[in-house]
Design an enzyme around this catalytic site. Structure first.
Site, short mmCIF file in Angstrom:
data_model
loop_
_atom_site.label_atom_id
_atom_site.label_comp_id
_atom_site.label_asym_id
_atom_site.label_seq_id
_atom_site.Cartn_x
_atom_site.Cartn_y
_atom_site.Cartn_z
N CYS A 83 0.84 -1.21 -0.23
CA CYS A 83 -0.14 0.04 -0.05
C CYS A 83 0.98 1.16 0.11
O CYS A 83 1.87 1.21 0.50
CB CYS A 83 -1.00 0.15 1.37
SG CYS A 83 -2.09 -1.40 1.36
N ARG A 110 4.35 0.49 -6.01
CA ARG A 110 4.59 -0.25 -4.78
C ARG A 110 3.55 -1.49 -5.03
O ARG A 110 3.74 -2.51 -4.34
CB ARG A 110 4.20 0.58 -3.66
CG ARG A 110 5.12 1.57 -3.28
CD ARG A 110 4.53 2.53 -2.18
NE ARG A 110 4.25 1.87 -0.91
CZ ARG A 110 5.56 1.50 -0.22
NH1 ARG A 110 6.53 2.17 -0.56
NH2 ARG A 110 5.31 1.06 1.14
N GLU A 136 9.01 -12.63 -13.46
CA GLU A 136 8.11 -11.82 -12.63
C GLU A 136 7.26 -10.91 -13.80
O GLU A 136 6.30 -10.39 -13.51
CB GLU A 136 8.83 -11.04 -11.78
CG GLU A 136 9.80 -10.06 -12.07
CD GLU A 136 10.66 -9.42 -11.16
OE1 GLU A 136 10.02 -9.05 -9.84
OE2 GLU A 136 11.92 -9.21 -11.23
N LYS A 141 13.68 -12.17 -13.21
CA LYS A 141 13.16 -11.17 -14.09
C LYS A 141 12.04 -11.73 -15.25
O LYS A 141 11.26 -10.96 -15.27
CB LYS A 141 14.66 -10.72 -15.08
CG LYS A 141 15.51 -9.98 -14.42
CD LYS A 141 15.14 -8.30 -13.83
CE LYS A 141 14.28 -8.03 -12.61
NZ LYS A 141 14.94 -8.45 -11.51
N TRP A 187 -3.09 -2.50 -1.65
CA TRP A 187 -2.71 -3.81 -2.03
C TRP A 187 -3.53 -4.93 -1.03
O TRP A 187 -3.04 -4.78 0.10
CB TRP A 187 -1.18 -3.80 -1.90
CG TRP A 187 -0.69 -5.19 -2.65
CD1 TRP A 187 -0.34 -5.31 -4.10
CD2 TRP A 187 -0.42 -6.51 -2.12
NE1 TRP A 187 0.08 -6.46 -4.23
CE2 TRP A 187 0.16 -7.40 -3.18
CE3 TRP A 187 -0.54 -6.95 -0.85
CZ2 TRP A 187 0.82 -8.53 -2.89
CZ3 TRP A 187 -0.12 -8.23 -0.74
CH2 TRP A 187 0.54 -9.03 -1.75
N LYS A 212 6.23 -3.54 -5.06
CA LYS A 212 7.68 -3.28 -4.88
C LYS A 212 8.51 -3.55 -3.84
O LYS A 212 9.31 -3.91 -3.53
CB LYS A 212 8.04 -1.63 -5.49
CG LYS A 212 9.31 -1.25 -5.62
CD LYS A 212 10.30 -2.01 -6.85
CE LYS A 212 11.42 -1.45 -6.76
NZ LYS A 212 12.33 -2.27 -7.78
N ASN A 247 -1.19 1.28 5.94
CA ASN A 247 -0.42 0.49 5.23
C ASN A 247 0.08 -0.53 6.14
O ASN A 247 0.57 -0.14 7.36
CB ASN A 247 0.73 1.32 4.65
CG ASN A 247 1.81 0.29 4.02
OD1 ASN A 247 1.44 -0.78 3.58
ND2 ASN A 247 3.10 0.79 3.90
N GLY A 248 0.12 -1.88 5.83
CA GLY A 248 0.57 -2.95 6.89
C GLY A 248 -0.56 -3.65 7.20
O GLY A 248 -1.75 -3.77 6.74
N GLU A 273 18.98 -14.83 -11.24
CA GLU A 273 18.32 -13.52 -11.54
C GLU A 273 17.73 -13.26 -12.83
O GLU A 273 16.40 -12.80 -12.92
CB GLU A 273 19.41 -12.42 -11.23
CG GLU A 273 19.04 -11.01 -11.31
CD GLU A 273 17.70 -10.76 -10.50
OE1 GLU A 273 17.57 -11.21 -9.53
OE2 GLU A 273 17.49 -9.43 -10.85
N HIS A 306 20.01 -34.62 -12.86
CA HIS A 306 19.39 -35.36 -11.63
C HIS A 306 17.85 -35.15 -11.51
O HIS A 306 17.26 -35.31 -10.60
CB HIS A 306 20.20 -34.54 -10.28
CG HIS A 306 21.74 -34.86 -10.42
ND1 HIS A 306 21.99 -36.33 -10.05
CD2 HIS A 306 22.56 -34.24 -10.74
CE1 HIS A 306 23.31 -36.10 -10.15
NE2 HIS A 306 23.83 -34.99 -10.67
C1 AGP Z 1 12.92 -8.41 -8.03
O1 AGP Z 1 12.75 -7.77 -9.22
C2 AGP Z 1 11.74 -8.16 -7.12
N1 AGP Z 1 11.28 -6.87 -7.20
C3 AGP Z 1 11.96 -8.64 -5.87
O2 AGP Z 1 12.41 -9.96 -5.89
C4 AGP Z 1 12.80 -7.98 -4.79
O3 AGP Z 1 14.30 -7.93 -5.08
C5 AGP Z 1 12.80 -8.60 -3.36
O4 AGP Z 1 11.17 -8.30 -2.96
C6 AGP Z 1 13.38 -7.79 -2.19
O5 AGP Z 1 13.23 -6.58 -2.07
P1 AGP Z 1 14.09 -5.58 -1.31
O6 AGP Z 1 15.55 -5.37 -2.02
O7 AGP Z 1 13.31 -4.13 -1.22
O8 AGP Z 1 14.21 -5.72 0.09
#
Ligand code: AGP
Length: 613
Positions: free
Chosen positions: A2, A27, A493, A490, A77, A608, A103-104, A486, A509
């Site tokens: 949020c 976010r 997601e 990418k 959210w 985010k 938020n939370g 990574e 395996h």
């Molecule tokens: C990666 O593209 C993501 N957005 C996600 O995995 C992110 O790296 C993870 O949520 C950690 O976030 P932070 O670095 O703000 O702790």
């Protein structure tokens, strides 16, 4: 997750709130709303909409249908209750005396809801937020006190992680904010005060901000900001100056933030290097880290989530090879619940772009309780993780808006390289000449990344051929495996294509049974010592019908005998290849997402900053 904004000043609040919310869209959210207090009637005008912010924009004519100079806004959210207009914030007390956003998560909201129901309150939504707002209203009426008293009574009763922005009908021109374990920043401009989940909504107005601590409270008016502790006593909080500019949160001609941020990597890396390297000599004293102290650490624990965890995986290889320090790495959500056995003479490193990730923050707290030194690698100044760790090594990526991290990830890698070099120096494992060579290689990275980006059309072409893939596999060994992890994240997601990364030697395996005619396998082979081994694994999948994309260093031309499409990256020191090989994979994920017509910057279901566990 949020997002919260608030504005009180002389201008109409509605359009400012809408603009502020647009800066927090990254976010992640599924509904939005604003509340503006009409300066003449004193009534709150509350407008909410399900879906994208655009819906709220249309409903309020860009915020212009609300009249008043004091208001709050929210992007939600969904956690408690579906993403509906009713559940969207702001929420309000039965008589609309108290209006607020949150938020939370409030863990004990059920118990509080029952208590309030017994006291005659009724509830129109499924949210925990409505319970908090009504609890504030309850205490406000019960003790006939000030908003500060009512909020403080509430803070003592609620459990969980939250940030709040609240207005009271009887207190015109005032916004009250409070937080615990969730981000909230207060900004002070000429004739206006603002609040936000981060600084981005307020950069157009000010760079002077206040970071309030857990269980502290702020009162914002047009003329100033006042802070209080839980007893209701006034307290001083030092203002800080943010060095991000308003342009940093605009697309500046790029179609998406992600592409802008991919292009910003060379600059972000240079700025991060410049923070720790002065006149060719690197020095981590800006982070409070001295070589003498580093010498005493026998091992390192690295804990993070998502891409930040992948930085840790790459860093483990670098630390162990370069600095001969054993590294244990874990995902924060696992680490915090596994009763880790931690040795005293260790350094705990938590990596986080936002500095607010709930699991990473919890892991940090757990380690601090055991009196182990903690170091945070964080991008957001003043974030919870930055404030709570013993040492902070900031990354200088600037604000990162796209959900898929690129430039923050790249800067985190830089900090880990520098930390590893500092360990190697402290332990006398590396000569001054060797360090000079490494520093030169680090400063060459931005130019090399620009070279890779310069060839992006080729990757775009390749992405268009494979945008309808069902599965994409990434394979590599050592650091190349970390790069694959990574690259795979990418891809999945933002393209929603199923993808996995495997240590190349692990394929036979089990996973190799998934390889079929035409399955796209992306092999990363940048480590000279492992090159031939990886090529053998490439041959194995090739002979099962896979279509092969290879990423390797310039000069490894014989890879063309095996793979169908090659991307060469410039040569660098073996430790730093992640910084280069990841760029084509960022571009590939971007272009696949684009070709599939998806929302590149705001992929479905993702936020985010993950501020709930
Ligand atoms: C990666 O593209 C993501 N957005 C996600 O995995 C992110 O790296 C993870 O949520 C950690 O976030 P932070 O670095 O703000 O702790």
């Amino acid at each position: 997750m949020c997002g919260i904004v608030g504005y009180v000043g002389s201008e109409q609040a509605g359009p400012i709130l809408l603009d502020g919310l647009s800066k927090l869209e990254y976010r992640g959210y599924d509904s939005a709303g604003i509340a503006v207090r009409n300066d003449e009637t004193g009534e709150f005008q509350i407008v909410k909409a399900k879906g994208r912010l655009h819906e709220l924009y249309i409903k309020t004519d860009g915020g212009r249908t609300t009249k008043g100079t004091c208001g709050i806004g929210h992007t939600r959210w969904a956690t408690h209750g579906e993403a509906t207009e009713i559940n969207a914030h702001p929420h309000y007390s039965d008589d609309k005396n108290v209006v607020g956003v949150h938020n939370g998560i409030i863990e004990n909201y059920q118990e509080l809801k029952e208590k309030l129901t017994r006291k005659g309150y009724s509830f129109y939504s499924e949210t925990d937020t409505e319970v908090v707002i009504k609890l504030i209203d309850y205490y406000y009426k019960k003790y006939l006190g000030t908003p500060v008293d009512a909020i403080n009574h509430t803070l003592v009763r609620i459990r969980g992680a939250y940030s709040l922005a609240v207005m009271f009908k009887e207190y015109p021109g005032e916004i009250y904010v409070a937080r615990k374990d969730a981000p909230l920043v207060v900004g002070r401009a000429d004739g206006a005060s603002l609040c936000g989940s981060d600084v981005s909504p307020m950069l157009k107005f000010t760079r002077t901000v206040y970071y309030i601590d857990d269980l502290q409270l702020g009162k914002l008016t047009k003329d100033g900001v006042t802070f209080y502790n839980l007893d209701g006593d006034e307290i001083e909080i030092e203002p800080k100056t943010v060095n991000w500019d308003a342009e940093a949160v605009e697309k500046c001609g790029f179609e998406h933030f992600m592409m802008k941020e991919i292009h910003e990597q060379p600059k972000a890396i240079t700025e991060t290097l410049n923070a720790y390297i002065k006149d060719g000599v690197f020095d981590l004293s800006a982070a409070g880290i001295e070589d003498d102290k580093l010498k005493t650490y026998q091992r390192i624990y690295i804990v993070a989530c998502g891409s930040a965890y992948h930085v840790g995986v790459a860093a483990k290889y670098v630390f162990e090879k370069m600095a001969h320090v054993p590294v244990e790495i874990d995902i924060a959500s696992e680490f915090r619940y596994r009763d880790p056995i931690l040795m005293k003479d260790s350094l705990f490193v938590v990596i986080s772009q936002s500095g607010e990730t709930a699991d990473s923050l919890a892991a940090l707290r757990l380690v601090k309780e055991k009196n182990i030194d903690t170091l945070a690698v964080v991008n957001v100044t003043g974030s919870s993780i930055a404030r709570e760790a013993d040492y902070v090594m900031y990354t200088y990526a600037g604000p990162e808006i796209a959900v898929a991290t690129t430039k923050a990830y790249s800067c985190q890698l830089i900090n880990m390289y520098l930390l590893s070099m500092a360990f190697a120096r402290a332990k006398g494992l590396t000569s001054a000449d060797e360090l000079d060579k490494l520093i030169k290689a680090l400063y060459a990275l931005p130019g090399q990344i620009n070279e890779i980006i310069g060839d992006k059309e080729r990757i775009q072409w390749f992405a268009s051929q494979f945008s309808t893939s069902q599965d994409i596999f990434f394979i590599g060994r050592g650091i190349d495996y970390a790069i694959g992890l990574e690259g795979s994240l990418k891809t999945k997601e933002i393209s929603y294509i199923h993808s996995e990364a495997y240590a190349a030697g692990e394929l036979k395996h089990g996973t190799i049974s998934l390889i079929d005619k035409g399955t796209l396998v992306i092999s990363v082979a940048t480590q000279d010592a492992l090159y031939e081994k990886t090529v053998s694994n490439i041959v194995e999948v090739k002979s099962r019908g896979a279509y092969l994309m290879g990423i390797t260093n310039s000069g490894n031309y014989n890879i063309e005998n095996t793979v169908d499409f090659v991307v060469y990256v410039p040569r660098t020191e073996q430790y730093f290849t992640t910084s280069l090989a990841i760029v084509p994979l960022q571009l590939l994920a971007y272009y696949i997402s684009l070709a599939r017509g998806l929302d590149v910057d705001k992929p479905r279901n993702l936020a985010k900053s993950v501020t709930v566990e």
